[in-house]
Design a protein around this motif. Structure first.
Motif, short mmCIF file in Angstrom:
data_model
loop_
_atom_site.label_atom_id
_atom_site.label_comp_id
_atom_site.label_asym_id
_atom_site.label_seq_id
_atom_site.Cartn_x
_atom_site.Cartn_y
_atom_site.Cartn_z
N ALA A 9 0.83 -1.20 0.00
CA ALA A 9 0.00 0.00 0.00
C ALA A 9 0.87 1.26 0.00
O ALA A 9 0.52 2.26 -0.64
CB ALA A 9 -0.92 0.00 1.21
N THR A 10 2.00 1.23 0.69
CA THR A 10 2.92 2.36 0.67
C THR A 10 3.48 2.58 -0.72
O THR A 10 3.60 3.72 -1.20
CB THR A 10 4.06 2.12 1.67
N ALA A 11 3.83 1.49 -1.41
CA ALA A 11 4.34 1.61 -2.78
C ALA A 11 3.27 2.18 -3.71
O ALA A 11 3.57 3.03 -4.57
CB ALA A 11 4.81 0.25 -3.28
N ALA A 12 2.03 1.76 -3.55
CA ALA A 12 0.94 2.27 -4.40
C ALA A 12 0.70 3.75 -4.13
O ALA A 12 0.46 4.54 -5.06
CB ALA A 12 -0.33 1.46 -4.16
N THR A 13 0.76 4.17 -2.86
CA THR A 13 0.56 5.57 -2.52
C THR A 13 1.65 6.45 -3.12
O THR A 13 1.39 7.55 -3.62
CB THR A 13 0.52 5.74 -1.00
N THR A 29 7.51 -2.27 -5.96
CA THR A 29 7.11 -3.32 -5.03
C THR A 29 7.37 -2.83 -3.61
O THR A 29 8.03 -1.80 -3.40
CB THR A 29 7.91 -4.62 -5.26
N GLY A 30 6.88 -3.58 -2.64
CA GLY A 30 7.27 -3.34 -1.26
C GLY A 30 8.64 -3.96 -1.02
O GLY A 30 9.09 -4.83 -1.76
N THR A 31 9.32 -3.48 0.02
CA THR A 31 10.64 -4.04 0.32
C THR A 31 10.52 -5.47 0.79
O THR A 31 11.28 -6.35 0.39
CB THR A 31 11.35 -3.19 1.38
N ARG A 32 9.56 -5.73 1.68
CA ARG A 32 9.34 -7.09 2.18
C ARG A 32 7.93 -7.16 2.74
O ARG A 32 7.28 -6.14 2.96
CB ARG A 32 10.35 -7.47 3.26
N SER A 33 7.48 -8.38 3.00
CA SER A 33 6.17 -8.57 3.58
C SER A 33 6.17 -8.15 5.04
O SER A 33 7.21 -8.04 5.68
CB SER A 33 5.74 -10.03 3.45
N ASP A 34 4.96 -7.88 5.58
CA ASP A 34 4.85 -7.42 6.96
C ASP A 34 5.21 -8.50 7.96
O ASP A 34 5.83 -8.23 8.98
CB ASP A 34 3.43 -6.93 7.25
#
Length: 250
Positions: free
Chosen positions: A26-30, A90-95
């Motif tokens: 979600a941070t990457a999309a924002t 992409t995100g750096t890694r999963s939560d």
């Protein structure tokens, strides 16, 4: 060549095990939406409608879902949809998964593109992009990146995630069948996603004062302290000690 594609996926909540929106994705999309360019959200695999609506609430009009088998190779499944994309985010890694974080590198290697990780901000600069990257100890670095490239957005990016119910309802979810991909041999060892690293623990728990004394005091080598008795008794004890350690021969 399309401009920006953000890879998103659902994650399992560590407490309720309910599938939810991934904070890193979600941070990457924002961040991508802040560039004021057409943004495409792409997911490979199964994504429930509720999770897709959460991503649409960020302000993206469409979420594309490539439906494929659970054991399908992720990189090979995504390649046909990403070859003509200028920037892949992409995100750096999963939560929750401790062993995640390989996808940006694997995609960059398969596409033959550079990869920049821990990205905090992206700015348009003519035909290229100015990327702000986070470094250890709070340092920052600005890089000029030419498309095409793969950017892994840091979860620490100073962004505010929005959630618009109107956008979540008005957005569209497009599901298409992914092209069949031949299975490839595994190049590494698979580990459980929930397996955590074993933490190193001290053999003994000591206070800081005790550790400091241990560092500055010389260790005891044994022996007996005589505080009472006659001079003859003390002399005899010293002589016995010398004879025990073969320091005298009489």
């Amino acid at each position: 060549m399309s401009q920006i594609t953000v890879l998103v996926a659902p994650r399992s909540h560590p407490t309720s095990q309910r599938l939810t929106r991934c904070q890193a994705d979600a941070t990457a999309a924002t961040l991508a939406l802040g560039l004021k360019l057409p943004v495409r959200l792409l997911c490979a695999g199964n994504m429930p409608d509720a999770v897709a609506r959460d991503y649409l609430a960020l302000g993206v009009p469409v979420v594309e879902v490539l439906q494929c088998a659970a054991d399908a190779p992720l990189v090979e499944t995504l390649l046909p949809a990403l070859r003509d994309v200028a920037l892949v985010l992409t995100g750096t890694r999963s939560d929750a998964d401790q062993g995640s974080g390989v996808l940006p590198y694997a995609l960059a290697a398969a596409l033959g593109r550079p990869v920049v990780t821990d990205v905090l901000n992206v700015e348009a600069d003519g035909a290229g992009w100015i990327v702000t990257q986070a470094l250890p100890k709070g340092a920052r670095r600005r890089l000029k990146v030419q498309a095409p490239a793969v950017l892994a957005i840091s979860a620490a990016a100073p962004l505010t995630l929005r959630h618009s119910l109107a956008d979540a309802v008005a957005g569209k979810i497009v599901r298409t069948a992914a092209a069949s991909v031949a299975p490839v041999a595994a190049s590494g060892t698979l580990v459980a996603t929930r397996k955590r690293r074993k933490l190193l623990e001290a053999k003994t728990v000591q206070s800081g004062h005790a550790r400091m004394l241990g560092a500055i005091e010389s260790p005891s080598t044994g022996g007996v302290v005589l505080q009472t008795g006659s001079a003859d008794t003390k002399a005899q004890a010293v002589l016995d000690y010398l004879r025990t350690h073969s320091l005298v021969t009489f």
